[in-house]
Motif scaffolding. Structure first.
Motif, PDB file in Angstrom:
ATOM      1  N   ALA A   1       0.841  -1.198   0.000  1.00 28.10           N
ATOM      2  CA  ALA A   1       0.000   0.000   0.000  1.00 28.10           C
ATOM      3  C   ALA A   1       0.873   1.243   0.000  1.00 28.10           C
ATOM      4  O   ALA A   1       1.858   1.325   0.731  1.00 28.10           O
ATOM      5  CB  ALA A   1      -0.912   0.004   1.230  1.00 28.10           C
ATOM      6  N   GLY A   2       0.528   2.207  -0.844  1.00 22.84           N
ATOM      7  CA  GLY A   2       1.263   3.459  -0.879  1.00 22.84           C
ATOM      8  C   GLY A   2       2.578   3.391  -1.618  1.00 22.84           C
ATOM      9  O   GLY A   2       3.442   4.242  -1.437  1.00 22.84           O
ATOM     10  N   ALA A   3       2.747   2.396  -2.487  1.00 19.97           N
ATOM     11  CA  ALA A   3       3.969   2.266  -3.278  1.00 19.97           C
ATOM     12  C   ALA A   3       3.655   1.434  -4.518  1.00 19.97           C
ATOM     13  O   ALA A   3       2.627   0.757  -4.582  1.00 19.97           O
ATOM     14  CB  ALA A   3       5.091   1.625  -2.464  1.00 19.97           C
ATOM     15  N   SER A   4       4.563   1.466  -5.489  1.00 24.25           N
ATOM     16  CA  SER A   4       4.307   0.768  -6.755  1.00 24.25           C
ATOM     17  C   SER A   4       4.736  -0.697  -6.726  1.00 24.25           C
ATOM     18  O   SER A   4       4.565  -1.405  -7.711  1.00 24.25           O
ATOM     19  CB  SER A   4       5.025   1.495  -7.900  1.00 24.25           C
ATOM     20  N   ASP A   5       5.290  -1.144  -5.617  1.00 21.47           N
ATOM     21  CA  ASP A   5       5.777  -2.519  -5.513  1.00 21.47           C
ATOM     22  C   ASP A   5       4.640  -3.520  -5.373  1.00 21.47           C
ATOM     23  O   ASP A   5       3.710  -3.330  -4.583  1.00 21.47           O
ATOM     24  CB  ASP A   5       6.706  -2.639  -4.306  1.00 21.47           C
ATOM     25  N   GLN A   6       4.710  -4.592  -6.159  1.00 25.76           N
ATOM     26  CA  GLN A   6       3.822  -5.739  -5.988  1.00 25.76           C
ATOM     27  C   GLN A   6       4.604  -6.985  -6.368  1.00 25.76           C
ATOM     28  O   GLN A   6       5.537  -6.927  -7.161  1.00 25.76           O
ATOM     29  CB  GLN A   6       2.556  -5.609  -6.833  1.00 25.76           C
ATOM     30  N   ARG A   7       4.237  -8.103  -5.791  1.00 15.88           N
ATOM     31  CA  ARG A   7       4.966  -9.338  -6.070  1.00 15.88           C
ATOM     32  C   ARG A   7       4.053 -10.547  -5.882  1.00 15.88           C
ATOM     33  O   ARG A   7       3.049 -10.468  -5.179  1.00 15.88           O
ATOM     34  CB  ARG A   7       6.187  -9.457  -5.162  1.00 15.88           C
ATOM     35  N   VAL A   8       4.440 -11.631  -6.533  1.00 16.88           N
ATOM     36  CA  VAL A   8       3.745 -12.915  -6.359  1.00 16.88           C
ATOM     37  C   VAL A   8       4.722 -13.870  -5.691  1.00 16.88           C
ATOM     38  O   VAL A   8       5.885 -13.991  -6.109  1.00 16.88           O
ATOM     39  CB  VAL A   8       3.270 -13.485  -7.706  1.00 16.88           C
ATOM     40  N   ARG A   9       4.251 -14.530  -4.651  1.00 18.71           N
ATOM     41  CA  ARG A   9       5.072 -15.518  -3.947  1.00 18.71           C
ATOM     42  C   ARG A   9       4.740 -16.894  -4.493  1.00 18.71           C
ATOM     43  O   ARG A   9       3.565 -17.292  -4.542  1.00 18.71           O
ATOM     44  CB  ARG A   9       4.799 -15.465  -2.445  1.00 18.71           C
TER      45      ARG A   9
END
Length: 203
Positions: free
Chosen positions: A95-103
């Protein structure tokens, strides 16, 4: 090891040997080790597979999308996942950032991450910025960064393209920009929670 001035196999070998020693020393002392690996395209798939095979039991490997080769990079990461037979376990959005990832979970139980970028812009700071477009600002707002000025104080930045936005740690804590960052994170957390709660109810 990647630039022209480092085009020496002997130097590269020494650097890789030092890297191996660092990883071994860290894991021997219980220090968590993570490796971020940018994958521009499918020509890098074998390299990434070798790293995972060599260090995957001691190191958390995170594949990163190349901002310059978006589609080809995502395709290459999928090729790695398919080759390893990895199964997606969870999707993590900051939240509040452009980071996303799949584990992902590998067949032998190891963990692998695939990181990508989602659209995120600070509502005040990014609005009107000359870099605020898909060409010049592919990363978006990724979060605050801490720097050390030469012979000076610690500095806080919010953009890798706009070093003029940096301010000292004390100034940042008392600034409107700090409040903007905190409010943006809180608003995003509420929005994402509501979005995914709705999705879960629908499912």
């Amino acid at each position: 090891m990647q630039g022209p001035r480092f085009a020496s196999p002997k130097l590269a070998a020494r650097k890789l040997t030092a890297l191996d020693a660092t990883i071994e020393a860290a894991t021997a002392h219980g220090v968590k080790v993570s490796a971020n690996i940018v994958i521009p395209d499918r020509s890098h798939v074998d390299r990434v597979l070798r790293i995972i095979e060599r260090h995957g039991r001691a190191v958390i490997v995170r594949m990163l999308v190349s901002l310059e080769d978006g589609g080809a990079s995502i395709d290459a990461m999928q090729a790695v996942v398919d080759h390893l037979g990895a199964v997606p376990v969870s999707r993590i959005v900051t939240a509040g950032a452009s980071d996303q990832r799949v584990r992902y979970r590998l067949p032998d139980g190891r963990t692998l991450y695939a990181k990508s970028i989602r659209p995120a812009r600070l509502p005040e700071t990014c609005t009107g910025c000359r870099f605020n477009n898909d060409r010049d600002c592919q990363e978006g707002y990724y979060g605050v960064r801490l720097y050390r000025a030469a012979d000076g104080p610690f500095m806080v930045g919010v953009c890798i393209r706009r070093m003029d936005l940096c301010m000292s740690l004390g100034e940042f804590v008392m600034s409107q920009r700090c409040h903007e960052v905190a409010a943006f994170r809180a608003d995003e957390a509420a929005r994402l929670t509501k979005l995914h709660a709705t999705t879960l109810r629908a499912g």
